[in-house]
Design an enzyme around this catalytic site. Sequence first.
Site: not given
Length: 358
Positions: A57, A86-88, A356
């Site tokens: 992603k 997980k990070d954006r 996160s």
Amino acid sequence: MNDSPSIASVDLLGPLAWGEPCGRAVLKASPEDFRVTEVMDIELSGAGEHLWLLIEKRNLNTEEVARQLARIAGVKLRDVSYAGMKDRLAVTSQWFSLQLPGREDPDFSILWGDNLRCLEMRRHSRKLQRGAHSANGFVIRLNRLDADLPALEERLQQIARQGVPNYFGPQRFGRGGSNVFDAQGWAAREALPPARGTRSRLLSTARSLLFNQLLAKRVADGSWNRVLPGDCLAFTNSRSQFAAERLEVNDSRLAALDLHPTGPLWGVGELSVSGQTREMEQEMAAGENVLTRWLEKAGLEQARRILRLPIEALAWHYPSPDSLELEFTLPTGCFATAVLRELVILDDEPGGGLESEL
């Protein structure tokens, strides 16, 4: 009355271990500058009612992807599982699972595009559990690097040999420390947020804050990476713990960064430390008695987290004179920002920031 420290007085992380940063750089100029890959050691059987998908992603957070998968599959969000957030603003690869008893694999093709694609899809007999992955691999590019390069090279070699303090990263505390402010407010009222997600987030914030405060004390006195009398020790990738008294003085596992002293994740129960370490942890708890009582009342049990963060397979190069690319692997639940802050001062691009890294 709330006798926890105000948000303005909270030092969310703590002192650096290896001296002043060697310069400064921009973090996350684009999503491609921050790549995270889950390391999963589970062998998938190829059969069962749970469909597992390895998804890459970009510019999406984990919950957004889970909602899209649930919508296309026609299941409730609770039937979609993932190992960690997980990070954006990043390019990340992580596993999801959907419970689909007696159903064919849904057609997810409408979802796949520039920001979302499926790398692998297999069936398995069990759902994906939180924290099931064994590690996270990072490839991070720092741009607009302005640093003392000889000092930076020496610092990189030092942290590769000796690790860094295992602070919870600033993303755990919300933008501007907003999660800390909210947690302090609920704790002062001796109440819990009714929404499960908010409750979990704020309890985690409080625990992380207390852990960072204890770790900061041990960084300040130089004991974060050595054993004190009464310490509780743990291996990097194991939940097993034991008293320091059982350790041989010349134990090579400490030097090899496989065994570490631990700090408290606060909750109900007795501290598993004694002597000097116990006194230090009790002193920290007494200074934050509103938060510690709140965590105990919520029913969280005492747990431990390693104080020292080993950096596996750290490698680096300079793609251009003003950029540094790092590659390394960290245990689950640990933050890449704990590594980066020991190197340079980090500047975020507008709209950037961190989420996160679990």
